[in-house]
Design an enzyme around this catalytic site. Structure first.
Site, PDB file in Angstrom:
ATOM      1  N   CYS A 107      18.683 -32.203  -6.615  1.00  0.00           N
ATOM      2  CA  CYS A 107      17.811 -33.490  -7.105  1.00  0.00           C
ATOM      3  C   CYS A 107      18.811 -34.755  -7.246  1.00  0.00           C
ATOM      4  O   CYS A 107      19.956 -34.392  -7.463  1.00  0.00           O
ATOM      5  CB  CYS A 107      17.014 -33.267  -8.217  1.00  0.00           C
ATOM      6  SG  CYS A 107      16.076 -32.080  -8.639  1.00  0.00           S
ATOM      7  N   LYS A 137      21.820 -29.868   0.185  1.00  0.00           N
ATOM      8  CA  LYS A 137      22.935 -30.144   0.542  1.00  0.00           C
ATOM      9  C   LYS A 137      23.898 -30.010  -0.578  1.00  0.00           C
ATOM     10  O   LYS A 137      24.939 -28.880  -0.361  1.00  0.00           O
ATOM     11  CB  LYS A 137      23.065 -31.586   1.073  1.00  0.00           C
ATOM     12  CG  LYS A 137      24.498 -31.852   1.464  1.00  0.00           C
ATOM     13  CD  LYS A 137      24.596 -31.193   2.920  1.00  0.00           C
ATOM     14  CE  LYS A 137      25.980 -31.846   3.421  1.00  0.00           C
ATOM     15  NZ  LYS A 137      26.197 -31.042   4.721  1.00  0.00           N
TER      16      LYS A 137
END
Length: 608
Positions: free
Chosen positions: A2, A603
């Site tokens: 997030c 990522k």
């Protein structure tokens, strides 16, 4: 995972917040939202899917207000939809959150029993519910925040906005990163310096257990007991990079083709191009006196560490213990202070890797961080920093960061061999010369192989399963090839040591099973060819990735043979990475998947 942004400003912030979220897209997300306060009222816009959905919504229904928070969500609790997207509102409290509230089920039951009504499936909502409860009970915002922080457990970064205090944002860190940015008459919060780089380069990184109260005038930082703490304010090296693909279709394609340039830049930090010698490694780790080395990482970074293990053991005669970070600290490995530990992470924020790092610190080991972000938590907590200098990598599937990690590990292995006196006379110059020539060779390969790879990818996209085989450093490369293919094309793929073929995987071989064999003409070549013959005898479709000598030596019929230049064993993993990256990329393009942001992936994985 997030991403979080907050602004206490003097001009409308909604569009600026959404723009900042674009710089956090690389972390991975499945929904996004933004909230502001205007004239004593909070409002928000949330959208499932890509950020342009939120951007369109904000354009159609503008959000006034000079104070606001924004968030990109990667779902952990609750499906990815608009209802579960942040910010969450409860009775004048707005919350955005990165991480996991581990005791949320217990808290949700307690709050529900007291009459609280939950509208989402997320763990984050318990934070908003607790804050609303404590303020109803008469606590001030700061006191409510501290009471909540001492009531929840888990890993989290939080930013909170109260409707009745429109000039203040409260934030806290316990695990995932969070930074305070200092502007002129305005202040910022963000998950990393890249998100804040268009606004300011003056940053304070919160540490675990910090709570920051941010107003236009500055930031007050306290611990979770309410005591003031001092944190260094520093100038960030992150730049307001342009999120631009250039002439490429995807960031991943762009980053594949950037590799010769960024690797050359990385190598200049570790080797002297004029004298063909390695530069002295960070003196915080004395390779000459080490009894062993521990390496830990996750995902692609772990696979670069596996290749690094071969190099450290071969060139420096240094025993290496390696494991994935999520397992490393639970194995109760007998470590001693005469060892050192290397931790590899593109972001420098990977939660499992940080936990393994702290485990090794407790055991008294010197710590080295092989990272792409010098200002990351991992870098700040390490004794030595070995930057990979790959530049921002936006594609979720790592390409240039992987090969830059390899270039740095290769340089460190040669430096360790030099320090330990294990290199043969003249071997240092020979190995460094190979490293120096590598970017030129990689550039040549990229200019030549794309048409063949693209045609082959069209055929590969028809299959449901793929095997990768390799020996020596080509074994971790086989694992990386399989990982890349499954990440972005969603084709099931597995990598194996070629010698393990007969111990199980051979049962899968038939005419519907492509087998990608990575085999430079090295000391393992003949044994790998024997494994290829076993595949051919069972009708398997062989895709042979080799060099000129290997192509000339093998007479087996293949589905395709990709021929690369003859290169030294040291640089072969970097050169042979190129066809496996391009093969995965073009296969995914043919299949129409989201190459840069594949489903379910992030990522930067900031929770365990």
């Amino acid at each position: 995972m997030c991403g979080i942004v907050g602004i206490v400003g003097t001009q409308p912030v909604a569009e600026r917040l959404v723009d900042a979220l674009k710089r956090l897209e690389y972390r991975g997300y499945d929904s996004a939202g933004v909230a502001t306060i205007d004239n004593g009222a909070m409002d928000r816009r949330r959208a499932e899917g890509k950020l342009f959905n939120l951007e369109k919504l904000v354009s159609e229904k503008p959000l006034p207000g000079v104070v606001g928070i924004a968030h990109t969500r990667w779902a952990t609790h609750g499906v990815p939809n608009e209802i579960n997207a942040h910010p969450h509102f409860v009775d004048g409290v707005a919350v955005v959150h990165n991480g996991i509230i581990e005791n949320f089920s217990e808290l949700r039951e307690e709050l529900s029993a007291e009459g609280a009504t939950f509208t989402t499936q997320t763990d984050t909502e318990v934070v908003a519910q607790l804050l609303a409860k404590y303020t109803r009970e008469g606590l001030g915002h700061r006191e409510a925040m501290l009471k909540m922080l001492n009531h929840v457990t888990g890993a989290y970064a939080l930013v909170v906005m109260f409707q009745d205090d429109p000039g203040t944002l409260l934030s806290a860190r316990s695990g995932p990163p969070l930074a305070v940015g200092y502007g002129r008459g305005e202040m910022f919060l963000g998950s990393d310096a890249i998100a804040l780089s268009p606004f300011t380069n003056e940053i304070t990184y919160l540490v675990d257990g910090d709570c920051a109260i941010v107003t236009r005038d500055g930031a007050e930082i306290i611990d979770f007991s309410g005591k003031p703490v001092k944190r260094e304010r520093q100038i960030s090296q992150a730049t307001a990079f342009v999120v631009d693909k250039g002439n490429h279709r995807h960031f991943m394609e762009k980053e594949i083709y950037e590799q010769p340039e960024v690797i050359s830049h990385a190598l200049s930090h570790y080797v002297d191009f004029a004298t063909r010698t390695v530069k002295d490694a960070d003196k915080a780790i004395d390779f000459a006196s080490l009894s062993g080395l521990a390496i830990s990482a996750c995902g692609t970074a772990y696979l670069s560490g596996l290749i690094g293990k071969y190099w450290f053991e071969r060139y420096a005669r240094l025993p290496v213990e390696i494991d994935v970070a999520s397992e490393f600290r639970y194995r109760e490995i007998p470590l001693v202070p005469t060892q050192a530990a290397l931790f590899i992470s593109q972001s420098g924020e990977t939660a499992d890797t940080l936990a393994a790092l702290r485990y090794c610190q407790q055991e008294g080991l010197k710590i080295g961080a092989v990272v792409n972000t010098r200002e990351s938590t991992m870098a700040r907590e390490s004794d030595a920093i070995f930057p990979i200098l790959a530049g921002p990598e936006i594609g979720v599937a790592s390409t240039k960061a992987f090969t830059c990690q390899l270039a740095v590990l290769a340089s460190l292995a040669v430096a360790a061999g030099k320090a330990r006196g294990t290199l043969k006379p003249g071997e240092e110059k020979q190995l460094v010369q190979q490293l120096i020539e590598m970017p030129r060779i990689m550039s040549k390969v990229l200019n030549v192989i794309q048409p063949q790879i693209e045609a082959l990818s069209r055929d590969l996209s028809r299959f449901k399963d793929v095997l990768y085989l390799g020996r020596g450093t080509s074994f971790p490369l086989a694992l990386e090839g399989a990982l890349k293919l499954k990440e972005i094309s969603y084709i099931h793929a597995e990598g194996y040591a070629a010698g393990e073929l007969k111990h199980g995987p051979i049962a899968l071989i038939d005419e519907n099973m492509p087998v990608i064999v990575i085999a430079p003409h090295d000391r393992f070549f003949e044994k790998t060819v024997s494994n290829m013959q076993e595949v051919a005898a069972r009708g398997g479709r062989i895709i042979f990735i080799t060099d000129e000598k290997g192509a000339a030596a093998s007479k087996l019929e293949t589905m395709a043979t990709i021929t690369l230049p003859n290169v030294d064993e040291l640089i072969a993993p970097m050169v042979f990475s190129l066809p496996i990256q391009l093969l995965a990329y073009h296969t995914a393009v043919f299949m129409g998947t989201d190459v840069d942001q594949p489903r379910n992936l992030a990522k930067s994985v900031t929770v365990e």
